[in-house]
Design an enzyme around this catalytic site. Structure first.
Site, PDB file in Angstrom:
ATOM      1  N   GLU A  85     -18.902 -70.326  40.950  1.00 27.48           N
ATOM      2  CA  GLU A  85     -19.421 -71.255  39.930  1.00 27.48           C
ATOM      3  C   GLU A  85     -18.516 -71.280  38.703  1.00 27.48           C
ATOM      4  O   GLU A  85     -18.301 -70.245  38.051  1.00 27.48           O
ATOM      5  CB  GLU A  85     -20.852 -70.849  39.531  1.00 27.48           C
ATOM      6  CG  GLU A  85     -21.488 -71.869  38.602  1.00 27.48           C
ATOM      7  CD  GLU A  85     -22.950 -71.596  38.285  1.00 27.48           C
ATOM      8  OE1 GLU A  85     -23.562 -70.716  38.915  1.00 27.48           O
ATOM      9  OE2 GLU A  85     -23.473 -72.275  37.386  1.00 27.48           O
ATOM     10  N   LYS A 263     -31.700 -66.659  36.162  1.00 30.19           N
ATOM     11  CA  LYS A 263     -30.609 -67.066  37.072  1.00 30.19           C
ATOM     12  C   LYS A 263     -29.290 -66.978  36.317  1.00 30.19           C
ATOM     13  O   LYS A 263     -28.269 -66.550  36.863  1.00 30.19           O
ATOM     14  CB  LYS A 263     -30.851 -68.484  37.597  1.00 30.19           C
ATOM     15  CG  LYS A 263     -29.882 -68.930  38.688  1.00 30.19           C
ATOM     16  CD  LYS A 263     -28.596 -69.550  38.171  1.00 30.19           C
ATOM     17  CE  LYS A 263     -27.705 -70.011  39.310  1.00 30.19           C
ATOM     18  NZ  LYS A 263     -26.399 -70.517  38.840  1.00 30.19           N
ATOM     19  N   ASP A 279     -24.533 -54.670  47.224  1.00 25.15           N
ATOM     20  CA  ASP A 279     -25.511 -55.526  47.894  1.00 25.15           C
ATOM     21  C   ASP A 279     -26.153 -56.472  46.873  1.00 25.15           C
ATOM     22  O   ASP A 279     -27.025 -56.070  46.100  1.00 25.15           O
ATOM     23  CB  ASP A 279     -26.556 -54.611  48.556  1.00 25.15           C
ATOM     24  CG  ASP A 279     -27.594 -55.366  49.362  1.00 25.15           C
ATOM     25  OD1 ASP A 279     -27.827 -56.560  49.082  1.00 25.15           O
ATOM     26  OD2 ASP A 279     -28.186 -54.761  50.263  1.00 25.15           O
ATOM     27  N   HIS A 377     -19.724 -76.781  30.647  1.00 28.64           N
ATOM     28  CA  HIS A 377     -19.819 -76.782  32.101  1.00 28.64           C
ATOM     29  C   HIS A 377     -18.991 -77.898  32.692  1.00 28.64           C
ATOM     30  O   HIS A 377     -18.248 -77.725  33.630  1.00 28.64           O
ATOM     31  CB  HIS A 377     -21.290 -77.044  32.460  1.00 28.64           C
ATOM     32  CG  HIS A 377     -21.884 -76.018  33.346  1.00 28.64           C
ATOM     33  ND1 HIS A 377     -22.038 -76.220  34.680  1.00 28.64           N
ATOM     34  CD2 HIS A 377     -22.348 -74.787  33.084  1.00 28.64           C
ATOM     35  CE1 HIS A 377     -22.602 -75.164  35.209  1.00 28.64           C
ATOM     36  NE2 HIS A 377     -22.804 -74.268  34.257  1.00 28.64           N
TER      37      HIS A 377
HETATM   38  P1  NAD Z   1     -24.406 -44.826  52.876  1.00 30.83           P
HETATM   39  O1  NAD Z   1     -25.512 -44.278  53.706  1.00 30.83           O
HETATM   40  O2  NAD Z   1     -23.276 -45.496  53.578  1.00 30.83           O
HETATM   41  O3  NAD Z   1     -23.778 -43.689  51.948  1.00 30.83           O
HETATM   42  C1  NAD Z   1     -24.568 -42.827  51.207  1.00 30.83           C
HETATM   43  C2  NAD Z   1     -24.281 -41.402  51.627  1.00 30.83           C
HETATM   44  O4  NAD Z   1     -22.963 -41.029  51.234  1.00 30.83           O
HETATM   45  C3  NAD Z   1     -25.190 -40.418  50.916  1.00 30.83           C
HETATM   46  O5  NAD Z   1     -26.403 -40.309  51.614  1.00 30.83           O
HETATM   47  C4  NAD Z   1     -24.356 -39.136  50.910  1.00 30.83           C
HETATM   48  O6  NAD Z   1     -24.596 -38.392  52.079  1.00 30.83           O
HETATM   49  C5  NAD Z   1     -22.909 -39.627  50.959  1.00 30.83           C
HETATM   50  N1  NAD Z   1     -22.183 -39.455  49.684  1.00 30.83           N
HETATM   51  C6  NAD Z   1     -20.880 -39.074  49.577  1.00 30.83           C
HETATM   52  N2  NAD Z   1     -20.497 -39.043  48.285  1.00 30.83           N
HETATM   53  C7  NAD Z   1     -21.562 -39.393  47.554  1.00 30.83           C
HETATM   54  C8  NAD Z   1     -21.798 -39.545  46.143  1.00 30.83           C
HETATM   55  N3  NAD Z   1     -20.846 -39.321  45.224  1.00 30.83           N
HETATM   56  N4  NAD Z   1     -23.028 -39.931  45.727  1.00 30.83           N
HETATM   57  C9  NAD Z   1     -24.004 -40.187  46.631  1.00 30.83           C
HETATM   58  N5  NAD Z   1     -23.844 -40.039  47.956  1.00 30.83           N
HETATM   59  C10 NAD Z   1     -22.633 -39.651  48.436  1.00 30.83           C
HETATM   60  O7  NAD Z   1     -24.933 -45.867  51.810  1.00 30.83           O
HETATM   61  P2  NAD Z   1     -26.292 -46.060  51.062  1.00 30.83           P
HETATM   62  O8  NAD Z   1     -25.946 -46.174  49.617  1.00 30.83           O
HETATM   63  O9  NAD Z   1     -27.331 -45.049  51.456  1.00 30.83           O
HETATM   64  O10 NAD Z   1     -26.763 -47.488  51.617  1.00 30.83           O
HETATM   65  C11 NAD Z   1     -26.215 -48.688  51.109  1.00 30.83           C
HETATM   66  C12 NAD Z   1     -26.229 -49.767  52.188  1.00 30.83           C
HETATM   67  O11 NAD Z   1     -27.545 -49.928  52.702  1.00 30.83           O
HETATM   68  C13 NAD Z   1     -25.806 -51.096  51.657  1.00 30.83           C
HETATM   69  O12 NAD Z   1     -24.869 -51.652  52.556  1.00 30.83           O
HETATM   70  C14 NAD Z   1     -27.108 -51.916  51.704  1.00 30.83           C
HETATM   71  O13 NAD Z   1     -26.789 -53.277  51.901  1.00 30.83           O
HETATM   72  C15 NAD Z   1     -27.811 -51.326  52.876  1.00 30.83           C
HETATM   73  N6  NAD Z   1     -29.278 -51.504  52.985  1.00 30.83           N
HETATM   74  C16 NAD Z   1     -30.024 -52.098  51.991  1.00 30.83           C
HETATM   75  C17 NAD Z   1     -31.394 -52.231  52.145  1.00 30.83           C
HETATM   76  C18 NAD Z   1     -32.216 -52.850  51.038  1.00 30.83           C
HETATM   77  O14 NAD Z   1     -31.697 -53.087  49.956  1.00 30.83           O
HETATM   78  N7  NAD Z   1     -33.499 -53.149  51.234  1.00 30.83           N
HETATM   79  C19 NAD Z   1     -32.031 -51.748  53.303  1.00 30.83           C
HETATM   80  C20 NAD Z   1     -31.239 -51.146  54.271  1.00 30.83           C
HETATM   81  C21 NAD Z   1     -29.865 -51.019  54.116  1.00 30.83           C
END
Ligand code: NAD
Length: 425
Positions: A85, A263, A279, A377
């Site tokens: 945009e 928005k 996300d 805009h």
């Molecule tokens: P992930 O599971 O890929 O990574 C997180 C893991 O990384 C942690 O559990 C930990 O074990 C490790 N880690 C390593 N270094 C870390 C640090 N410095 N801090 C924290 N953890 C560290 O990712 P996630 O963040 O658990 O999940 C994100 C993904 O899930 C996104 O792609 C999202 O789109 C998706 N998702 C979203 C939803 C929703 O929003 N409703 C639902 C399901 C999945």
């Protein structure tokens, strides 16, 4: 004529080029130059595209601009923003310029805790079940922390337990909230794993039946906050300030206006969330749910007049973004954008995003309260319209300029102006 069917078995097992062929053939578009368009995956390596999502056939490039002038908590930032945009990046730069000399933005964060929900049904005595679950807090802590030793080692893990009773039409639900510090991860996978692990235990303790086990995007234990004071002389005087306050009060009181107001905030927020590989839907869902937390949908920002008569803006909203997990570490462009921002942790990233959201809102309110949104805009939009009308090279700027001069930014006018230009008028 044969019937086209979308029932394609094994599509996911094909290679990307074969998927493109089948897709183009289905649409009757084979044989042209579209295949090369799909095969060009830009700055996302082709093999990664195929790993990130199912049935991949290509990528969709979005421009990345850099917001300048951002002074946040005494540190200067250049902030990459991915958006299609026009005027979104310019709006942030303008707002940030008008508060730079006064010290810029002050930000903070309520924490990096996420909520996972476990839904329990079939409970005749919800009050009894609720306390039973709460009595197991320490056991629950151990079960959750056991799921993610990496997170615990990094200082994260289970923090708290809340158990709510919801009176649903088919009977009471006992909803357990696991509150987990996910540090530098957005944490969806981390907390979902914990909720799933815990579910059978809750069933055993209460005799009920667990259905859903999933995080809540209403991440209200993970609020990013930004505030800023714009000096009266920097924004053009009391009339501008008062117009902006009136515009804000409109959003405060009216959901039709608040939707558009928020928005605008998300124009800035989502662009940085996208540029950093986070996300966008999670942030959008959290923002709008939070905006409705009082029982009606309202403004995410607050605008006030300070004792000195200056304009104070503040924004508080859920900001579940990470530096790890999802596409953040995988997408080379997201990694590069995070490097440009030079943020040390997810909380710092969240705070910068909140400042960008507030800046965006400032510019929108100011434009609405003064010239109207179309002026700024449309001068940018006129270039898009010139392109749509078929202008090329130098023609684009000339047709765009003509549209601005005429004060009518419309495709039919652009086409007419382009014809005139080409005819040498
Ligand atoms: P992930 O599971 O890929 O990574 C997180 C893991 O990384 C942690 O559990 C930990 O074990 C490790 N880690 C390593 N270094 C870390 C640090 N410095 N801090 C924290 N953890 C560290 O990712 P996630 O963040 O658990 O999940 C994100 C993904 O899930 C996104 O792609 C999202 O789109 C998706 N998702 C979203 C939803 C929703 O929003 N409703 C639902 C399901 C999945």
């Amino acid at each position: 004529m044969t019937h086209k069917t979308s029932r394609i078995s094994g599509f996911h097992k094909l290679g990307v080029p074969e998927r493109i062929d089948q897709t183009l053939a289905f649409a009757g578009l084979e044989g042209g130059d579209l295949k090369s368009l799909f095969l060009d995956t830009g700055n996302l390596p082709a093999d990664l595209v195929d790993q990130l999502i199912e049935n991949a056939v290509g990528t969709m490039n979005i421009p990345v601009g850099v917001a300048t002038n951002l002074l946040i908590d005494g540190k200067d930032y250049l902030v990459p923003m991915a958006t299609e945009e026009s005027s979104v990046v310019a709006a942030v730069c303008n707002a940030a310029r008008q508060c730079y000399d006064a010290g810029g933005f002050i930000t903070s964060m309520s924490g990096t805790r996420m909520i996972a929900q476990v839904q329990l049904v079939g409970i005749p005595d919800p009050g009894n079940a609720r306390l039973t679950i709460l009595e197991h807090t320490e056991e629950i802590r151990a079960i959750c922390d056991d799921c993610d030793p990496v997170l615990v080692r990094l200082g994260g893990g289970f923090r708290d337990l809340e158990v709510r009773i919801i009176d649903a039409p088919s009977g009471p639900m006992v909803v357990t909230h696991l509150i987990v510090d996910t540090r530098d991860a957005m944490g969806a996978n981390a907390v979902n794993t914990m909720a799933e692990k815990l579910a059978p235990h809750i069933e055993t303790w209460t005799g009920g039946r667990v259905y859903l086990r999933i995080l809540s995007n209403l991440a209200d234990h993970r609020l990013a906050r930004a505030r800023c004071v714009w000096k009266l002389d920097a924004i053009g005087g009391a009339a501008v300030r008062d117009g902006m306050i009136k515009a804000y009060e409109f959003a405060l009181m009216d959901p039709y206006r608040a939707a558009t107001h928020n928005k605008g905030i998300m124009n800035g927020v989502t662009a940085v969330v996208m540029a950093t590989g986070n996300d966008t839907r999670a942030i959008e869902a959290g923002a709008h749910a939070y905006a409705a937390r009082k029982g009606w949908y309202s403004s995410l920002t607050q605008w006030e007049v300070t004792r000195e008569g200056d304009l104070a803006g503040s924004l508080e909203m859920p900001m579940a973004v990470g530096l790890i997990g999802g596409a953040t570490k995988l997408h080379p462009m997201a990694r590069a954008c995070l490097q440009i921002m030079d943020v040390q942790n997810a909380a710092q990233l969240s705070r910068v995003i909140a400042a960008v959201g507030l800046a965006q809102n400032f510019s929108a309110l100011k434009a609405l309260a003064t010239d109207g949104i179309q002026k700024g805009h449309m001068s940018l939009h006129s270039q898009n319209i010139a392109l749509m009308a078929g202008a090329e090279g130098e023609e684009i700027a000339r047709v765009a300029q003509r549209l601005v001069e005429l004060g009518v930014v419309r495709i039919d006018v652009a086409e007419a102006e382009l014809q005139k230009l080409r005819a040498g008028h």
